[in-house]
Design an enzyme around this catalytic site. Structure first.
Site, PDB file in Angstrom:
ATOM      1  N   ASP A   1      -0.356  22.149 -12.604  1.00 23.62           N
ATOM      2  CA  ASP A   1      -0.850  21.001 -13.365  1.00 23.62           C
ATOM      3  C   ASP A   1      -0.272  21.149 -14.770  1.00 23.62           C
ATOM      4  O   ASP A   1      -0.712  21.985 -15.556  1.00 23.62           O
ATOM      5  CB  ASP A   1      -2.385  20.994 -13.381  1.00 23.62           C
ATOM      6  CG  ASP A   1      -2.959  19.806 -14.148  1.00 23.62           C
ATOM      7  OD1 ASP A   1      -2.229  19.207 -14.962  1.00 23.62           O
ATOM      8  OD2 ASP A   1      -4.152  19.487 -13.942  1.00 23.62           O
TER       9      ASP A   1
ATOM     10  N   ARG B   1       0.820  -1.209   0.000  1.00 19.46           N
ATOM     11  CA  ARG B   1       0.000   0.000   0.000  1.00 19.46           C
ATOM     12  C   ARG B   1       0.853   1.258   0.000  1.00 19.46           C
ATOM     13  O   ARG B   1       0.470   2.291  -0.508  1.00 19.46           O
ATOM     14  CB  ARG B   1      -0.951   0.027   1.206  1.00 19.46           C
ATOM     15  CG  ARG B   1      -2.006   1.119   1.099  1.00 19.46           C
ATOM     16  CD  ARG B   1      -2.883   1.190   2.349  1.00 19.46           C
ATOM     17  NE  ARG B   1      -2.101   1.607   3.495  1.00 19.46           N
ATOM     18  CZ  ARG B   1      -2.144   1.028   4.694  1.00 19.46           C
ATOM     19  NH1 ARG B   1      -2.941   0.001   4.912  1.00 19.46           N
ATOM     20  NH2 ARG B   1      -1.391   1.459   5.676  1.00 19.46           N
TER      21      ARG B   1
END
Ligand SMILES: *Cc1c(COP(=O)(O)O)cnc(C)c1O
Length: 380
Positions: A176, A51
């Site tokens: 972004d 994980r």
């Protein structure tokens, strides 16, 4: 690999990563969800559990950190998982600034989370000089998020100019850079603190992976908070996706160059079409940030453009309905060209003009793409 080798060389060879046991030239896929402790209770390779980490994930992370000139990169299960990990790592009530028109999914998520009091957001036209100053709260704003070129109007924001203002106010600048890709601009070199990519798009480039990336200029406090968020919550990219992403990255420079060349030809060809009221593309001299794009985007202007069709939504949808080669689908940055009526996917609260078609230009022969658009634009 040598400090002096160029990005193209580093990408094609994935920093020279190979498989060490048999000498395979391609790094393997590590599928283990858990790793064995030594008798002395330590983890010899530093990997514990699937994980939080995976050796296959670390390879494209190293490539991205190097290409973007960052200290570390973290890969996520989607672009949205990457972006939201940053905001979820801010204190409750933090002040955020983001573009008024940007990637729709993130705009919606920010609005929804602000509405339930997680943080407060000001949306502003950050590509317009002076707009940031009107909403920036010195020593209070935590993060300024920009997207350049931005969906789906392809406005270009001056990263260098904003970085100074943002830092003077004690805030972090995140970019972004999905549409620009590291081939066209390197936001960290221009003063940004974090670069985000939807790796679903150009970085992978084949419409067969959903993934996201964050690259950090420095591994400071925010990096560690984002890293523990990924470790604790588990939005890490899957090992198979990471491996496919590494394969995609090897050809990033070729794919991006070809898409940009095609997009520029299409934009020029469509600029005078009688059924098109406007072509939105930073590579056309009439684009409001044309000169900034030339300065900030290393010779190319991206593979994304939008066209506005005379006659409104129905006319635009009917043009999209007639293409034979372009694929009618959302998403962007892949080898095949996509066309999309953007307002249809964003829904009734969209800020995007209803006559707008968004084009993601692929790497096909451009004359085929133009011929298909021209037949779709013919009136019955
Ligand atoms: C697609 C996209 C995202 C979201 O990425 P996913 O991988 O779809 O979660 C964010 N920003 C931009 C600019 C995008 O194009």
């Amino acid at each position: 690999m040598s400090e002096s080798w160029s990005a193209e060389t580093l990408l094609a060879q994935a920093l020279g990563e190979v498989e060490s046991e048999f000498g395979g030239v391609v790094p393997p896929i590590h599928v283990s969800a858990t790793y064995i402790r030594s008798p002395d209770n330590s983890y010899p390779a530093g990997v514990v559990y699937g994980r939080d980490d995976n050796p296959t994930v670390r390879v494209p992370e190293r490539v991205l950190a190097r290409i973007e000139n960052g200290e570390e990169a973290l890969l996520f299960a989607s672009g949205m998982a990457a972006a939201t990990a940053v905001f979820e790592s801010l204190p409750i009530g933090a002040h955020i600034i983001a573009p008024r028109i940007m990637y729709w999914g993130l705009h919606k998520w920010l609005s929804d989370r602000a509405a339930i009091g997680r943080f407060s957001v000001d949306f502003a036209d950050l590509h317009i000089p002076g707009a940031l100053e009107k909403v920036l709260r010195p020593q209070q704003t935590a993060i300024v998020w920009i997207e350049t070129p931005s969906n789906p109007m392809w406005r270009v924001t001056d990263i260098k100019l904003l970085a100074d203002t943002v830092h003077a106010a004690g805030a972090v600048l995140a970019v972004d850079s999905t549409v620009a890709t590291p081939i066209l601009s390197r936001p960290l070199d221009l003063g940004a603190d974090i670069v985000m990519h939807s790796a679903t798009k150009y970085l992978n480039g084949h419409s067969d992976v959903v993934a996201g990336a964050l690259i950090f200029k420095h591994t400071g406090e925010l990096y560690h908070r984002v890293q523990s968020y990924r470790h604790d919550v588990g939005p890490i990219v899957g090992h198979f996706e990471a491996w496919l992403l590494l394969r995609g990255l090897r050809t990033l420079h070729l794919r991006v160059s070809k898409s940009c060349e095609n997009a520029l030809s299409i934009a020029r060809r469509m600029a005078n079409h009688q059924r098109i009221s406007e072509v939105l593309y930073p590579g056309l001299p009439e684009h409001p940030e044309y000169f900034l794009a030339r300065k900030q985007m290393s010779g190319y202007f991206g593979g994304m453009l939008s066209i506005r069709i005379e006659g409104g939504a129905d006319a635009a949808i009917s043009v999209a309905g007639k293409v034979k080669l372009w694929k009618r689908a959302t998403s962007l940055g892949s080898v095949e060209s996509l066309i999309e009526h953007r307002a249809s996917i964003e829904g009734p609260t969209t800020l995007v003009p209803e006559d707008l078609l968004r084009l993601s230009v692929g790497i096909e022969e451009v004359t085929d793409l133009i011929a298909d658009l021209e037949q779709a634009l013919k009136l019955p």
